[in-house]
Scaffold this motif. Sequence first.
Motif, PDB file in Angstrom:
ATOM      1  N   GLU A  29       0.823  -1.212   0.000  1.00  0.00           N
ATOM      2  CA  GLU A  29       0.000   0.000   0.000  1.00  0.00           C
ATOM      3  C   GLU A  29       0.856   1.261   0.000  1.00  0.00           C
ATOM      4  O   GLU A  29       0.466   2.282  -0.564  1.00  0.00           O
ATOM      5  CB  GLU A  29      -0.923  -0.012   1.224  1.00  0.00           C
ATOM      6  N   SER A  30       2.031   1.190   0.627  1.00  0.00           N
ATOM      7  CA  SER A  30       2.913   2.363   0.700  1.00  0.00           C
ATOM      8  C   SER A  30       3.968   2.368  -0.405  1.00  0.00           C
ATOM      9  O   SER A  30       4.922   3.144  -0.347  1.00  0.00           O
ATOM     10  CB  SER A  30       3.593   2.413   2.070  1.00  0.00           C
ATOM     11  N   ASP A  31       3.800   1.479  -1.396  1.00  0.00           N
ATOM     12  CA  ASP A  31       4.704   1.404  -2.548  1.00  0.00           C
ATOM     13  C   ASP A  31       6.139   1.070  -2.158  1.00  0.00           C
ATOM     14  O   ASP A  31       7.089   1.527  -2.799  1.00  0.00           O
ATOM     15  CB  ASP A  31       4.668   2.711  -3.349  1.00  0.00           C
ATOM     16  N   LYS A  32       6.305   0.283  -1.118  1.00  0.00           N
ATOM     17  CA  LYS A  32       7.621  -0.249  -0.783  1.00  0.00           C
ATOM     18  C   LYS A  32       7.828  -1.596  -1.468  1.00  0.00           C
ATOM     19  O   LYS A  32       8.952  -2.026  -1.690  1.00  0.00           O
ATOM     20  CB  LYS A  32       7.766  -0.408   0.738  1.00  0.00           C
ATOM     21  N   LEU A  33       6.719  -2.247  -1.779  1.00  0.00           N
ATOM     22  CA  LEU A  33       6.701  -3.498  -2.538  1.00  0.00           C
ATOM     23  C   LEU A  33       5.770  -3.311  -3.719  1.00  0.00           C
ATOM     24  O   LEU A  33       4.717  -2.668  -3.592  1.00  0.00           O
ATOM     25  CB  LEU A  33       6.166  -4.644  -1.681  1.00  0.00           C
ATOM     26  N   THR A  34       6.132  -3.858  -4.859  1.00  0.00           N
ATOM     27  CA  THR A  34       5.228  -3.787  -5.999  1.00  0.00           C
ATOM     28  C   THR A  34       3.994  -4.630  -5.713  1.00  0.00           C
ATOM     29  O   THR A  34       4.040  -5.593  -4.945  1.00  0.00           O
ATOM     30  CB  THR A  34       5.900  -4.295  -7.283  1.00  0.00           C
ATOM     31  N   LYS A  35       2.873  -4.291  -6.342  1.00  0.00           N
ATOM     32  CA  LYS A  35       1.643  -5.056  -6.156  1.00  0.00           C
ATOM     33  C   LYS A  35       1.812  -6.498  -6.627  1.00  0.00           C
ATOM     34  O   LYS A  35       1.117  -7.397  -6.185  1.00  0.00           O
ATOM     35  CB  LYS A  35       0.501  -4.383  -6.932  1.00  0.00           C
ATOM     36  N   GLU A  36       2.748  -6.716  -7.563  1.00  0.00           N
ATOM     37  CA  GLU A  36       2.952  -8.050  -8.120  1.00  0.00           C
ATOM     38  C   GLU A  36       4.035  -8.840  -7.380  1.00  0.00           C
ATOM     39  O   GLU A  36       4.375  -9.955  -7.788  1.00  0.00           O
ATOM     40  CB  GLU A  36       3.344  -7.957  -9.601  1.00  0.00           C
ATOM     41  N   ALA A  37       4.596  -8.284  -6.314  1.00  0.00           N
ATOM     42  CA  ALA A  37       5.691  -8.944  -5.602  1.00  0.00           C
ATOM     43  C   ALA A  37       5.277 -10.331  -5.123  1.00  0.00           C
ATOM     44  O   ALA A  37       4.186 -10.507  -4.583  1.00  0.00           O
ATOM     45  CB  ALA A  37       6.136  -8.103  -4.409  1.00  0.00           C
ATOM     46  N   GLN A  38       6.135 -11.309  -5.336  1.00  0.00           N
ATOM     47  CA  GLN A  38       5.859 -12.672  -4.935  1.00  0.00           C
ATOM     48  C   GLN A  38       6.528 -13.004  -3.612  1.00  0.00           C
ATOM     49  O   GLN A  38       7.616 -12.533  -3.311  1.00  0.00           O
ATOM     50  CB  GLN A  38       6.347 -13.655  -6.002  1.00  0.00           C
ATOM     51  N   MET A  39       5.864 -13.834  -2.827  1.00  0.00           N
ATOM     52  CA  MET A  39       6.429 -14.308  -1.573  1.00  0.00           C
ATOM     53  C   MET A  39       7.096 -15.648  -1.851  1.00  0.00           C
ATOM     54  O   MET A  39       6.433 -16.633  -2.155  1.00  0.00           O
ATOM     55  CB  MET A  39       5.337 -14.481  -0.525  1.00  0.00           C
ATOM     56  N   THR A  40       8.412 -15.689  -1.770  1.00  0.00           N
ATOM     57  CA  THR A  40       9.168 -16.871  -2.149  1.00  0.00           C
ATOM     58  C   THR A  40       9.901 -17.455  -0.949  1.00  0.00           C
ATOM     59  O   THR A  40      10.490 -16.725  -0.158  1.00  0.00           O
ATOM     60  CB  THR A  40      10.195 -16.535  -3.254  1.00  0.00           C
ATOM     61  N   THR A  41       9.843 -18.776  -0.815  1.00  0.00           N
ATOM     62  CA  THR A  41      10.541 -19.445   0.274  1.00  0.00           C
ATOM     63  C   THR A  41      10.776 -20.899  -0.106  1.00  0.00           C
ATOM     64  O   THR A  41      10.420 -21.342  -1.192  1.00  0.00           O
ATOM     65  CB  THR A  41       9.745 -19.339   1.593  1.00  0.00           C
ATOM     66  N   GLY A  42      11.382 -21.640   0.793  1.00  0.00           N
ATOM     67  CA  GLY A  42      11.642 -23.052   0.579  1.00  0.00           C
ATOM     68  C   GLY A  42      11.741 -23.746   1.922  1.00  0.00           C
ATOM     69  O   GLY A  42      11.796 -23.087   2.967  1.00  0.00           O
ATOM     70  N   PRO A  43      11.778 -25.080   1.972  1.00  0.00           N
ATOM     71  CA  PRO A  43      11.795 -25.801   3.250  1.00  0.00           C
ATOM     72  C   PRO A  43      13.002 -25.499   4.124  1.00  0.00           C
ATOM     73  O   PRO A  43      12.900 -25.528   5.345  1.00  0.00           O
ATOM     74  CB  PRO A  43      11.750 -27.276   2.833  1.00  0.00           C
TER      75      PRO A  43
END
Length: 274
Positions: free
Chosen positions: A239-253
């Motif tokens: 909402e504050s434009d620190k992350l793009t709206k399309e930013a993906q949350m990526t992780t792994g085990p």
Amino acid sequence: MKVNSILGIRSNFPFQEFEAKLVSPGKMLTLRYLLCVTFLALVCIQYSEAWLWSWSRGAHTITGDVRGVPGVTRSWSARVRWTWRFSRRGDLLQSCSQLAKAVVTREQWGAVAARHELAINGIAEELFVWHTGPSTCNAAGLSATECQSCLREQSCTEQVVKALQDADLKGGKDDIKYNFLIGQDGVIYEGRGWDVIGQHTVGRNSKSIGIALIGDFSTTEPSQASQDAMNSLIVCGKESDKLTKEAQMTTGPQMAGKAFYNLLVRCNGLCVEN
């Protein structure tokens, strides 16, 4: 002789012909358009702050390799799906303002100055999720039993964050490697913040934000409070434009711990309480 049935007036005036000319199909259509536009304008005025993007758990999609992350050959990436929500935008902005004030700053948890800082160029496009891992307790000089009880208390968690920074500095980092850290009580700690490049994911730091949940989640799941706090942080970042709206949350085990990773898969994203 014509009779106007509505007014009950006898008259020779051809009312029906006059009404047909006055309200022709074309004029009626125009009138309807004007009424619709007026209604929409009133709605926009009343709810000028109403249309906002709201968080919704997105479907997981397999992404490519996360290079530089030991043991991770594939990662799940939760693509954020945004939906319209009819609610006052001001409510969300107020919540984000309150969240920002509640974040424990570097000064508050006793951080030492970074050796070097490099600003993120533009808006971060990726979001990497970690846990601080098995070394969390060791870094703070606590036994496993002491650490578990410690992570439920903010004063003790601050000491853990400080110990993690010390360990990262000793390991050759410029500062604590994450942008934000979240305790099991849902308290958010400022690491490098939104605007400074972290050192959390080799080769992917320059346009990303790294968030770590404090603790070892290889066999136990993080608390609901920490998941809700992470959700709020991500929403407000977008909402504050620190992350793009399309930013993906990526992780792994190995990044988030197997138990946390399995939880993300099971919930198709963060298990957020609505």
